[in-house]
Design a protein around this motif. Structure first.
Motif, PDB file in Angstrom:
ATOM      1  N   LYS B 513       0.684  -1.294  -0.254  1.00  0.00           N
ATOM      2  CA  LYS B 513      -0.145   0.032   0.071  1.00  0.00           C
ATOM      3  C   LYS B 513       0.766   1.154   0.069  1.00  0.00           C
ATOM      4  O   LYS B 513       1.917   1.198   0.499  1.00  0.00           O
ATOM      5  CB  LYS B 513      -0.866   0.046   1.208  1.00  0.00           C
ATOM      6  N   LEU B 514       0.466   2.356  -0.423  1.00  0.00           N
ATOM      7  CA  LEU B 514       0.835   3.507  -0.486  1.00  0.00           C
ATOM      8  C   LEU B 514       0.177   4.744   0.356  1.00  0.00           C
ATOM      9  O   LEU B 514      -0.828   5.230   0.108  1.00  0.00           O
ATOM     10  CB  LEU B 514       1.201   3.998  -2.336  1.00  0.00           C
ATOM     11  N   TYR B 515       0.839   5.032   1.285  1.00  0.00           N
ATOM     12  CA  TYR B 515       0.640   5.915   2.174  1.00  0.00           C
ATOM     13  C   TYR B 515       0.742   7.523   1.820  1.00  0.00           C
ATOM     14  O   TYR B 515       2.016   7.602   1.229  1.00  0.00           O
ATOM     15  CB  TYR B 515       0.677   5.722   3.709  1.00  0.00           C
ATOM     16  N   ASP B 516      -0.114   8.451   2.209  1.00  0.00           N
ATOM     17  CA  ASP B 516       0.270   9.706   2.107  1.00  0.00           C
ATOM     18  C   ASP B 516       0.646  10.213   3.688  1.00  0.00           C
ATOM     19  O   ASP B 516      -0.386  10.285   4.207  1.00  0.00           O
ATOM     20  CB  ASP B 516      -0.845  10.638   1.349  1.00  0.00           C
ATOM     21  N   VAL B 517       1.826  10.550   3.935  1.00  0.00           N
ATOM     22  CA  VAL B 517       2.003  10.839   5.275  1.00  0.00           C
ATOM     23  C   VAL B 517       2.375  12.484   5.421  1.00  0.00           C
ATOM     24  O   VAL B 517       3.371  13.046   4.612  1.00  0.00           O
ATOM     25  CB  VAL B 517       3.286  10.156   5.840  1.00  0.00           C
ATOM     26  N   ASP B 518       1.443  13.213   6.146  1.00  0.00           N
ATOM     27  CA  ASP B 518       1.508  14.344   6.453  1.00  0.00           C
ATOM     28  C   ASP B 518       2.912  15.073   7.303  1.00  0.00           C
ATOM     29  O   ASP B 518       3.268  14.055   7.770  1.00  0.00           O
ATOM     30  CB  ASP B 518       0.174  15.130   6.621  1.00  0.00           C
ATOM     31  N   PRO B 519       3.014  16.197   7.285  1.00  0.00           N
ATOM     32  CA  PRO B 519       4.322  16.545   8.071  1.00  0.00           C
ATOM     33  C   PRO B 519       4.107  16.193   9.569  1.00  0.00           C
ATOM     34  O   PRO B 519       5.333  16.186  10.309  1.00  0.00           O
ATOM     35  CB  PRO B 519       4.523  18.056   7.810  1.00  0.00           C
ATOM     36  N   ASN B 520       2.920  16.010  10.105  1.00  0.00           N
ATOM     37  CA  ASN B 520       2.803  15.580  11.555  1.00  0.00           C
ATOM     38  C   ASN B 520       2.767  14.192  11.616  1.00  0.00           C
ATOM     39  O   ASN B 520       2.662  13.705  12.724  1.00  0.00           O
ATOM     40  CB  ASN B 520       1.363  16.115  11.876  1.00  0.00           C
ATOM     41  N   GLY B 521       2.713  13.479  10.622  1.00  0.00           N
ATOM     42  CA  GLY B 521       3.091  12.121  10.946  1.00  0.00           C
ATOM     43  C   GLY B 521       1.746  11.284  10.470  1.00  0.00           C
ATOM     44  O   GLY B 521       1.480  10.071  10.430  1.00  0.00           O
ATOM     45  N   ALA B 522       0.575  12.002  10.410  1.00  0.00           N
ATOM     46  CA  ALA B 522      -0.406  11.309  10.150  1.00  0.00           C
ATOM     47  C   ALA B 522      -0.574  10.710   8.678  1.00  0.00           C
ATOM     48  O   ALA B 522      -0.299  11.513   7.595  1.00  0.00           O
ATOM     49  CB  ALA B 522      -1.902  12.418  10.223  1.00  0.00           C
ATOM     50  N   ALA B 523      -0.891   9.452   8.521  1.00  0.00           N
ATOM     51  CA  ALA B 523      -0.936   8.854   7.426  1.00  0.00           C
ATOM     52  C   ALA B 523      -2.184   8.514   6.789  1.00  0.00           C
ATOM     53  O   ALA B 523      -3.206   7.955   7.447  1.00  0.00           O
ATOM     54  CB  ALA B 523      -0.310   7.395   7.596  1.00  0.00           C
TER      55      ALA B 523
END
Lengths: 287, 955
Positions: B513-523
């Motif tokens: 799977k391919l996650y999108d991880v924001d700068p705060n670490g939320a995936a």
């Protein structure tokens, strides 16, 4: 006393009567103006203190409200957003209704209106100045609220990006712009209240009636807006687009509802103000 | 006059002004609301529900009952034949699921035939999964039926002009029917499959279905009688109700409809011989499912059966132009299925167009803008290829991306895009992003438990919670991350990743799977989509492992700058069957970076764009309106100013024929004329309610007169006339701002006049007010008399040429009253004039040079006070014998006895000296007690107000 050829007293020009600053000072000296503005400063501080009691484990509920709460302490911008969010639906409505609904009606109830008109301040000019001053105070209230919240929030929580569930994080610079856009849209939405309160203000001598009436009708519109059975009719309610500013937080910015809300607000405000002018320039001032 | 009176009476009978307006407004709003609610909906159309018996099966002879509804537009008739649409429902649905769409198509001039597929609802037969021998043949018989209807347009005998539309199960039917029957003129298959075996037993590394990973979650739902699976986007496919939407990553699903599943159709109970494990499924389908579900893998026979129900093998036989609509939030039939269909059809030269929307089996309808787009495309497609109306739709590719939540209804908002050619899931160009991470050991849990959660079929409201639940189990997944993206990447298509894996068993089932991880670490896992792979022939050691390229599900997503990509390789997933044996795999990143496909598209302007022009137009209209109004007012204003009445140019005040009638019909002033000349102090005398205050209101421009004119120094006076600046006024009591001091009030007032401050003469005014230090106290602490004095001072600010005072002595004590008289008399010098209203005769008498007596809105007397006060020809006699006196007086020449009260005689001497009259009476022997000369003003006033009123009592 010298009389000029145009038949007026020396130094009298209709366009110079009731200068903006004079009216601004008249209103500034009023306790309710001071209280309203003071509360705009106080509210963010109260919220800030309230957040200090947050143990961090309570459930703030779902939806964007919960998310705005949970993000509120993440930075000054988010804190400001939260402060605006909690005040937009009622507090700001009351404040704007106060500034616009009270302005003519209170003069009528004091009896000072007839002396202004006999001075004579032309009626249209009186309304225009009153309108501008009320708008200035409403704008000031909005800016005070946002400014205090931004200052207090930034001091307490730092200068962080603007976060929300509806969109990705916005860097502080852009976040500030979005915040200003939100404030701008909010000001436009509140034009409806401003128009309604102003119309009531010129129609009654009871300041409280004008303010309360405007708030009451706003609430009525909000309630009707909850009834989905009304379908497309809801689009015509003045409050229908009042929360469209949330769309300004998403990326890309959702402006469709903002535009429609602006159209709705401006139409209503224009209608109400036009009625107010029409009525006031013709009415018999008997108070 | 009578008509005016009757109108007035009617007006009085009605609620008063504003209330009436409000009531009318409310009534109108209610009427509109009611009218809206009960308005006739939809166009007129006829429906015919019927149970049709058709013959199908491998030999085409097995009868089956199909529950159908036929929708005919009103205009359809044998003389006016219309094209037809065959509208198929999704798995688990019935003909009722597509009623709304059927009505919509019928409203657009199509005859629509809907039916409940065999094995569902009240139709007979068993479920053969869109088998060419059964479901497809059923549909062919329905085409026959359509061709036999006289209202249906035909291309040839037995060949109706028909398009086939359907979502999911119905979509595949549309494809298969078009492949098996040339009579179909166009198809719109939505959210459906290309290869059912690949959909249910996928392998994202490209392996055959026999080596795929079983999609047990969805398959179980299908078989176990889950929901009404399979509908297309809203408005076209049908049975997807409005639903709460979840996060963009996992939007809401079609509404579950328990009980509508294959095993529990209403109406027809399963026959007594039915196998409880199979419900209404055909035996071969049931057996295949049971084998796959038991083994977690598909055998060749099962794959053959599923492929028989798949368009994949027969695409080359389809010539009907196809509009393929596929959902982005669809873990059952992902975008790659439509991609395969599109490629297959295009290879054959068949016109094909692809559209993606943000809903799907997981995402439901998608936002309104998506539904609108799909509806538009569908209608355009059918209109051109079936009805023969409208230009060729072209083959441009449209898709949309979730942009966020709608601020108003909390639904999702999508932005639509388009580009000229369909590039496929590979995209037009690729962005490579390297992911790194150490090699990691991950454990396969026994029996796939605990398992990671990526998507939950029919999660509904739960999907919002997935953010909290979704995730990978520690120890069971490996992570490889990229550096933060330097700039945002818009992904449209299927990314590929490369991994290497080693397994002690030589085989591994992995979920990539391919996650999108924001700068705060939320995936965020876009749309909850994952790529299952079954790798075989793996080495024991990672060093020996060869890179494997995994094609991830196609997505439409913007990876913001500063976000990271995270590739996760997990050993289990709730939605899939994974090996039961516990194994530990070793995985590492492959040799190639993550390739992100992109398509350059232009945003589709929404219908809402028109609102911007409306806004611009509105603002322009307001500006123009303002300018016009201001110009008109200015012009009218100038015209007023120019008229100076030459006769009255030096007269402070001329009132002529003034009349004021209030809205309720009360006439406050009926006819008043008087003049005030320089140097005069004119008293407007009259009892309460005589019309004094109304006259002054009109004079101050507060009230519009009904008729009559007022000239001030020759200028005609209207409300707000500039000439009012030459008048100082106290009307109807003082009016001050209670929170300001007396002095501040005067200053505030003067500022409002806009005149220079030195002109105000504050000192003189304050001296007149005589408030001393109290002038610095707030008005709210003032007594009535103090306010009154301050109000007089305010009226005198700037020493106006005409001073108008309404009851100035109200609230003042006697010394102040006396002082006020002196002030007013002094004031009326230097060409100035004063107009005082009062109900006190004494006040007018003592203060004024002239008096105007009004009563009931009319002038009773007017003139110089001396003249009025001056001796009247009438005299009051008190005599001992009134009757005798009367006789005596009647004899006198010219003397006339006026009607008087008892014991008193009021006599008009008419020039005869009083002394002479008294002498006559005395001569006649009548005792005279009193002789009181009367005054004109008194005569007039007393006659009006009577002895009992306050006016006379004060004397």
């Amino acid at each position: 006393m010298g009389t000029s050829t145009v038949g007026t007293a020396a130094g009298y020009r209709p366009s110079a009567t009731l200068p903006f600053l004079a009216e601004f000072r008249r209103q500034a000296s009023r306790r309710r103006t001071q209280l309203a503005l003071g509360f705009m400063v106080l509210l963010p501080l109260i919220i800030l203190i309230a957040f200090q009691f947050d143990s961090g484990d309570d459930d703030n509920g779902g939806g964007e409200f919960g998310s705005l709460i949970s993000f509120a302490t993440s930075g000054g911008l988010n804190f400001t957003l939260f402060s605006i969010f909690v005040s937009a639906s009622f507090l700001l409505v009351v404040v704007v209704a106060l500034f616009f609904g009270d302005t003519v009606a209170s003069e009528a109830s004091w009896g000072s209106l007839r002396y202004l008109l006999a001075a004579p301040v032309p009626r249209a000019r009186l309304l225009t100045v009153k309108l501008l001053v009320a708008a200035a105070y409403s704008g000031l209230a909005l800016l005070l609220l946002a400014g205090t919240a931004l200052a207090a929030g930034t001091l307490r929580y730092g200068w962080s990006p603007l976060r929300s569930t509806v969109a990705a994080e916005l860097p502080p610079g852009e976040g500030l712009l979005r915040l200003l856009a939100v404030l701008g849209y909010l000001a436009v939405v509140l034009l409806v209240v401003a128009g309604l309160a102003f119309l009531l203000s010129v129609s009654t001598d009871a300041a409280l009636g004008a303010v309360g009436g405007a708030v009451l009708l706003w609430i009525l519109s909000s309630i009707l807006d909850q009834i989905t059975a009304l379908g497309v009719l809801r689009d015509f309610l003045p409050t229908h687009f009042s929360t469209a500013w949330l769309g300004l937080l998403s990326t890309p910015v959702q402006t469709d509802d903002v535009v429609r809300g602006t159209i709705s607000s401006i139409s209503y405000a224009t209608l109400f103000w036009a009625l107010a002018y029409w009525r006031f320039t013709r009415k018999d001032v008997t108070s | 006059m009578t008509s005016r009176l009757s109108i007035r009476r009617i007006r009085r009978a009605l609620p008063t002004g504003r209330r009436a307006v409000v009531a009318a407004l409310v009534a109108v709003l209610l009427a509109v609301a009611v009218g809206w609610t009960v308005r006739p909906r939809g166009p007129e159309l006829r429906t015919e529900a019927a149970m049709l018996t058709v013959r199908s099966g491998p030999d085409g002879q097995q009868p089956v009952d199909l529950d159908t509804t036929f929708y005919l537009p009103e205009e359809a008739s044998p003389g006016h034949q219309v094209p037809a649409v065959l509208l198929a429902h999704g798995f688990g649905g019935t003909k009722e699921s597509v009623r709304d769409d059927a009505e919509e198509f019928a409203g657009r001039g199509y005859a629509v035939l809907t039916w409940t597929a065999r094995g569902f609802g009240r139709s007979g037969g068993e479920i053969h999964l869109d088998s060419p021998d059964y479901e497809v043949r059923d549909a062919q018989r329905l085409l026959d039926w359509l061709a036999a209807r006289p209202e249906i347009r035909t291309d040839a005998t037995g060949d109706p002009r028909v398009g086939v539309v359907g979502g999911s199960y119905g979509g595949a039917l549309a494809l298969l029917l078009a492949a098996h029957d040339r009579r179909v003129d166009a198809i719109v298959p939505m959210i459906t499959w290309n290869d059912l075996s690949r959909s249910l037993v996928p392998d994202s590394a490209g392996g055959p279905a026999t080596a795929g990973v079983f999609k047990k979650g969805w398959a179980g739902l299908f078989f176990g009688g889950g929901g009404s699976v399979g509908s297309g986007p809203a408005g076209i496919s049908g049975n997807v109700a409005a639903q709460p939407q979840g996060a963009p990553a996992s939007a809401g699903p079609p509404s579950p409809d328990p009980g509508a599943g294959p095993g529990s159709g209403p109406g027809r109970a399963p026959g007594p011989a039915a196998d409880p494990s199979c419900g209404r499924f055909a035996a071969d389908v049931c057996a295949a499912y049971l084998r796959i579900a038991t083994a977690g893998r598909a055998d060749q026979a099962a794959v053959d059966l599923l492929q028989r129900s798949s368009p994949a093998g027969v695409l080359d036989r389809i010539t009907a132009p196809a509009l393929l609509v596929q959902g982005e939030a669809d873990s059952l039939f992902p975008l790659s299925e439509a991609d395969a269909n599109a490629r297959g059809l295009a290879a054959n030269g068949t016109p094909v167009r692809v559209a993606w929307f943000t809903g799907g089996h997981d995402g439901g309808d998608g936002p309104e803008s998506d539904s609108d787009r799909v509806r538009f495309l569908t209608v355009q497609w059918l209109d051109h290829y079936v009805k023969g109306a409208g230009g060729a739709p072209g083959n441009d590719f449209t898709w949309s991306r979730i942009a966020g939540f709608d601020a108003l209804d909390r639904g999702l908002v999508a932005t639509g895009y388009r580009t000229t050619d369909y590039p496929g899931t590979g995209g037009e160009r690729r962005t490579d992003v390297a992911v790194t991470g150490p090699e990691q050991q991950i454990a396969n849990p026994p029996n796939g438990n605990p398992a990671a959660i990526s998507s939950v079929p029919f999660a509904g409201g739960l999907s919002a919670l997935l953010d909290g639940v979704a995730g990978d189990v520690p120890g069971q997944h490996a992570r490889f991350e990229s550096a933060p993206l330097a700039e945002a990447v818009d992904v449209v298509g299927a990314p590929t990743v490369s991994i290497r894996a080693a397994s002690p068993t030589g085989e591994a089932v992995l979920f990539v799977k391919l996650y999108d991880v924001d700068p705060n670490g939320a995936a965020t896992l876009p749309n909850g989509l994952i790529a299952p792979v079954r790798l075989t022939g793996l080495p024991q050691r990672l060093a020996d492992a060869r890179p494997v390229t995994v094609t991830l599900p196609a997505i439409v997503r913007r990876f913001e700058s500063g976000h990271r990509l995270r590739v996760v390789v997990a050993t289990s997933d709730q939605a899939y069957a994974s090996p039961a044996e516990p194994v530990v795999y070793t995985v590492a990143a492959g040799d190639a970076p993550v390739a992100l496909p992109a398509v350059a598209g232009e945003p589709i302007p929404t219908a809402a764009a028109v609102w911007r022009w409306v806004l611009v137009g509105l603002l322009a209209a307001i500006v123009v309106g303002l300018v016009v109004v201001v110009a008109v007012v200015r012009r009218r204003h100038r015209r007023h100013d120019s008229s100076v009445h030459p006769e009255y140019a030096d007269v402070p005040l001329v009132v002529q024929r003034l009349r004021k009638e209030y809205a309720d019909g009360f006439v406050a002033v009926s006819n008043v004329d008087f003049e005030v000349h320089p140097g005069q102090v004119v008293g407007l005398l009259g009892p309460n309610g005589a019309g004094k205050t109304t006259t002054l209101r009109v004079l101050m421009g507060l009230t519009q007169p009904t008729a009559g004119e007022i000239h001030v120094f020759g200028h005609r006076l209207v409300p707000g006339s500039p000439v009012l600046s030459r008048i100082g006024a106290l009307v109807e009591g003082p009016g001050f701002l209670p929170h300001l001091s007396g002095l501040e009030n005067l200053k505030a007032y003067w500022r409002a006049t806009g005149r220079p401050e030195p002109d105000a003469r504050f000192a003189e005014a304050l001296e007149i007010a005589g408030l001393g230090d109290s002038v610095h106290r707030k008005i709210k602490t003032y007594s009535h008399g103090m306010k009154q004095r301050l109000a007089i001072a305010q009226a005198m600010l700037g020493l106006p040429e005409l001073l108008v005072l309404d009851e100035p002595t109200d609230g003042l004590d006697p010394p102040q009253i006396a002082e006020m008289r002196r002030v007013l008399q002094r004031y009326a010098t230097d060409g100035r004039a004063v107009l005082v209203s009062s109900h006190l005769l004494a006040e007018v008498e003592q203060t004024c040079t002239h008096a105007v007596v009004v009563n009931k809105g009319r002038i009773v007397a007017s003139g110089p006070v001396e003249e009025i006060i001056g001796e009247s020809p009438s005299v009051l006699f008190e005599v001992t014998d009134p009757d005798a006196a009367r006789t005596v007086l009647d004899r006198l020449d010219g003397v006339r006895v006026l009607p008087g009260s008892n014991g008193q005689l009021v006599v008009d001497t008419n020039g005869t000296a009083r002394s002479e009259v008294v002498a006559e009476l005395v001569r006649a022997g009548i005792g005279v007690d009193r002789v009181v000369p009367r005054r004109r003003l008194e005569d007039a006033f007393l006659a009006l107000v009577g002895e009992t009123s306050r006016g006379s009592g004060d004397r």
